[in-house]
Design a protein around this motif. Structure first.
Motif, PDB file in Angstrom:
ATOM      1  N   VAL A 176     -29.498 122.139  96.526  1.00  0.00           N
ATOM      2  CA  VAL A 176     -29.139 120.804  96.046  1.00  0.00           C
ATOM      3  C   VAL A 176     -28.950 119.883  97.241  1.00  0.00           C
ATOM      4  CG1 VAL A 176     -27.486 119.436  94.724  1.00  0.00           C
ATOM      5  CG2 VAL A 176     -28.011 121.776  94.018  1.00  0.00           C
ATOM      6  N   ALA A 180     -27.976 114.199  95.832  1.00  0.00           N
ATOM      7  CA  ALA A 180     -27.937 114.628  94.435  1.00  0.00           C
ATOM      8  C   ALA A 180     -26.547 115.110  94.042  1.00  0.00           C
ATOM      9  CB  ALA A 180     -28.961 115.731  94.195  1.00  0.00           C
ATOM     10  N   ASP A 181     -25.874 115.775  94.962  1.00  0.00           N
ATOM     11  CA  ASP A 181     -24.523 116.263  94.675  1.00  0.00           C
ATOM     12  C   ASP A 181     -23.542 115.105  94.527  1.00  0.00           C
ATOM     13  OD1 ASP A 181     -22.801 118.601  94.331  1.00  0.00           O
ATOM     14  OD2 ASP A 181     -21.853 117.969  96.194  1.00  0.00           O
ATOM     15  N   ARG A 184     -24.095 113.615  91.198  1.00  0.00           N
ATOM     16  CA  ARG A 184     -23.593 114.500  90.144  1.00  0.00           C
ATOM     17  C   ARG A 184     -22.086 114.334  89.974  1.00  0.00           C
ATOM     18  NH1 ARG A 184     -21.178 119.347  90.220  1.00  0.00           N
ATOM     19  NH2 ARG A 184     -21.494 119.572  92.467  1.00  0.00           N
ATOM     20  N   HIS A 185     -21.363 114.293  91.089  1.00  0.00           N
ATOM     21  CA  HIS A 185     -19.917 114.092  91.014  1.00  0.00           C
ATOM     22  C   HIS A 185     -19.589 112.752  90.355  1.00  0.00           C
ATOM     23  CE1 HIS A 185     -18.195 117.530  93.105  1.00  0.00           C
ATOM     24  NE2 HIS A 185     -19.172 117.455  94.006  1.00  0.00           N
ATOM     25  N   SER A 187     -21.371 111.074  88.236  1.00  0.00           N
ATOM     26  CA  SER A 187     -21.682 111.112  86.808  1.00  0.00           C
ATOM     27  C   SER A 187     -20.593 111.821  86.017  1.00  0.00           C
ATOM     28  CB  SER A 187     -23.041 111.786  86.572  1.00  0.00           C
ATOM     29  OG  SER A 187     -22.995 113.167  86.902  1.00  0.00           O
ATOM     30  N   GLN A 188     -20.031 112.882  86.588  1.00  0.00           N
ATOM     31  CA  GLN A 188     -18.974 113.617  85.892  1.00  0.00           C
ATOM     32  C   GLN A 188     -17.718 112.754  85.721  1.00  0.00           C
ATOM     33  OE1 GLN A 188     -18.610 117.063  88.414  1.00  0.00           O
ATOM     34  NE2 GLN A 188     -20.258 118.171  87.393  1.00  0.00           N
ATOM     35  N   THR A 223     -32.188 113.377  93.006  1.00  0.00           N
ATOM     36  CA  THR A 223     -30.981 112.646  92.625  1.00  0.00           C
ATOM     37  C   THR A 223     -31.165 112.007  91.247  1.00  0.00           C
ATOM     38  OG1 THR A 223     -30.536 112.175  94.958  1.00  0.00           O
ATOM     39  CG2 THR A 223     -29.380 110.833  93.325  1.00  0.00           C
ATOM     40  N   ASP A 224     -30.273 112.329  90.323  1.00  0.00           N
ATOM     41  CA  ASP A 224     -30.377 111.837  88.949  1.00  0.00           C
ATOM     42  C   ASP A 224     -29.506 110.590  88.779  1.00  0.00           C
ATOM     43  OD1 ASP A 224     -30.667 111.417  86.265  1.00  0.00           O
ATOM     44  OD2 ASP A 224     -29.865 113.360  85.626  1.00  0.00           O
ATOM     45  N   ALA A 227     -28.129 109.631  85.074  1.00  0.00           N
ATOM     46  CA  ALA A 227     -26.946 110.307  84.531  1.00  0.00           C
ATOM     47  C   ALA A 227     -25.646 109.740  85.061  1.00  0.00           C
ATOM     48  CB  ALA A 227     -27.011 111.807  84.847  1.00  0.00           C
ATOM     49  N   VAL A 228     -25.724 108.847  86.056  1.00  0.00           N
ATOM     50  CA  VAL A 228     -24.509 108.373  86.728  1.00  0.00           C
ATOM     51  C   VAL A 228     -23.675 107.453  85.836  1.00  0.00           C
ATOM     52  CG1 VAL A 228     -23.647 106.966  88.651  1.00  0.00           C
ATOM     53  CG2 VAL A 228     -25.443 108.672  89.042  1.00  0.00           C
TER      54      VAL A 228
END
Length: 296
Positions: A176, A180-181, A184-185, A187-188, A223-224, A227-228
């Motif tokens: 990853v 991207a990480d 991801r954080h 987005s969560q 990197t998404d 989803a953010v």
């Protein structure tokens, strides 16, 4: 802001400002060469004159203003006082203020930065602050917690346009990439803040700094951004280099959440307030065209 319980979350306020005034954030960057070009002294007094002109010129015409903290801090305590003045001036003018401080640390030190730039009652607290995640995204949690508690926001560096950034942001660990990480954080946290099931167009408290001129870096790093569900503070939109094709590559499916960050093109029109206003209006028009966003 005096009562955060009566204020909408930052994401809602930013979305409304972007829709009403245009998806543009204008920097206040009082570097020596620009002050000289404006005929102003390289001093706290010169910084205040620039602040007054920029805020007067862009308030009501753009979504946000972004004072560059370092260029204020170089004058020591007097410069910090001018940064406090700039934040208060934005508040009085009704324009959102993103303090570009790029803070990042751990533990009690991060808590100190959080209290300084995000806690209600602090003279350094704007509506949001930029953060650096390169001591680990988790180190930013104190700032994120304070931001959420006070209906403020943060913008975390993710994929920047400076060439040096790729050596860290594109690095891969356990399959990853760092970028991207980080996304991801974000987005969560945003999903939780937005009630668990964010809808298209929702903006949570954690935004990302993503350069508009980074080409295929988003897909290359996996990197998404979709989803953010946060805002993307994006230097390089419109006249600065990125048009519709470039933006579609970088921000595919997320263009409504892009906040174009511009400084040089507008500030070089100063010190006349009317000229700054016209430049801001032009930047909004160019950004709306590049982002495919019709006028409100």
């Amino acid at each position: 802001m005096s009562d955060t319980s009566a204020v909408l979350p930052f994401g809602q306020r930013l979305a409304a400002a972007m829709a009403e005034r245009g998806p543009v954030c204008v920097g206040i960057d009082p570097h020596p060469q620009l002050l000289e070009a404006w005929g102003l002294p390289d001093s706290p007094g010169g910084v205040r004159a620039m602040t007054d002109a920029v805020v007067a010129g862009v308030a009501g015409h753009v979504a946000a203003v972004k004072p560059q903290a370092a260029l204020f801090e170089r004058f020591g305590s007097q410069g910090v006082a001018e940064l406090e003045y700039a934040i208060a001036a934005c508040r009085s003018a009704g324009v959102l203020c993103i303090v570009d401080a790029k803070r990042g640390d751990i533990g009690s030190t991060m808590q100190g930065y959080a209290d300084a730039f995000l806690k209600e009652g602090s003279p350094l607290a704007g509506d949001a602050v930029t953060l650096s995640p390169y001591l680990g995204f988790g180190s930013l949690q104190p700032a994120i917690d304070v931001a959420v508690e006070n209906n403020r926001g943060v913008f975390v560096l993710c994929l920047t346009s400076n060439p040096e950034g790729a050596s860290v942001q594109h690095a891969v660990r356990e399959g990853v990439s760092v970028a991207a990480d980080i996304a991801r954080h974000a987005s969560q946290i945003n999903a939780q803040a937005l009630g668990g099931v964010p809808q298209s167009g929702d903006i949570g408290p954690v935004g990302l700094v993503v350069g508009a001129t980074i080409g295929r870096a988003v897909s290359q790093t996996g990197t998404d951004l979709r989803a953010v569900h946060g805002a993307f503070l994006a230097p390089g939109v419109g006249a600065q280099g990125a048009g519709p094709a470039e933006l579609a590559t970088v921000f595919h499916g997320t263009l409504p959440n892009v906040l174009a960050s511009t400084s040089r093109g507008i500030l070089r029109k100063g010190p006349e307030v009317d000229a700054i206003t016209e430049a801001a209006k032009q930047a909004v028009e160019e950004s709306r065209t590049a982002l495919g966003r019709p006028a409100h």
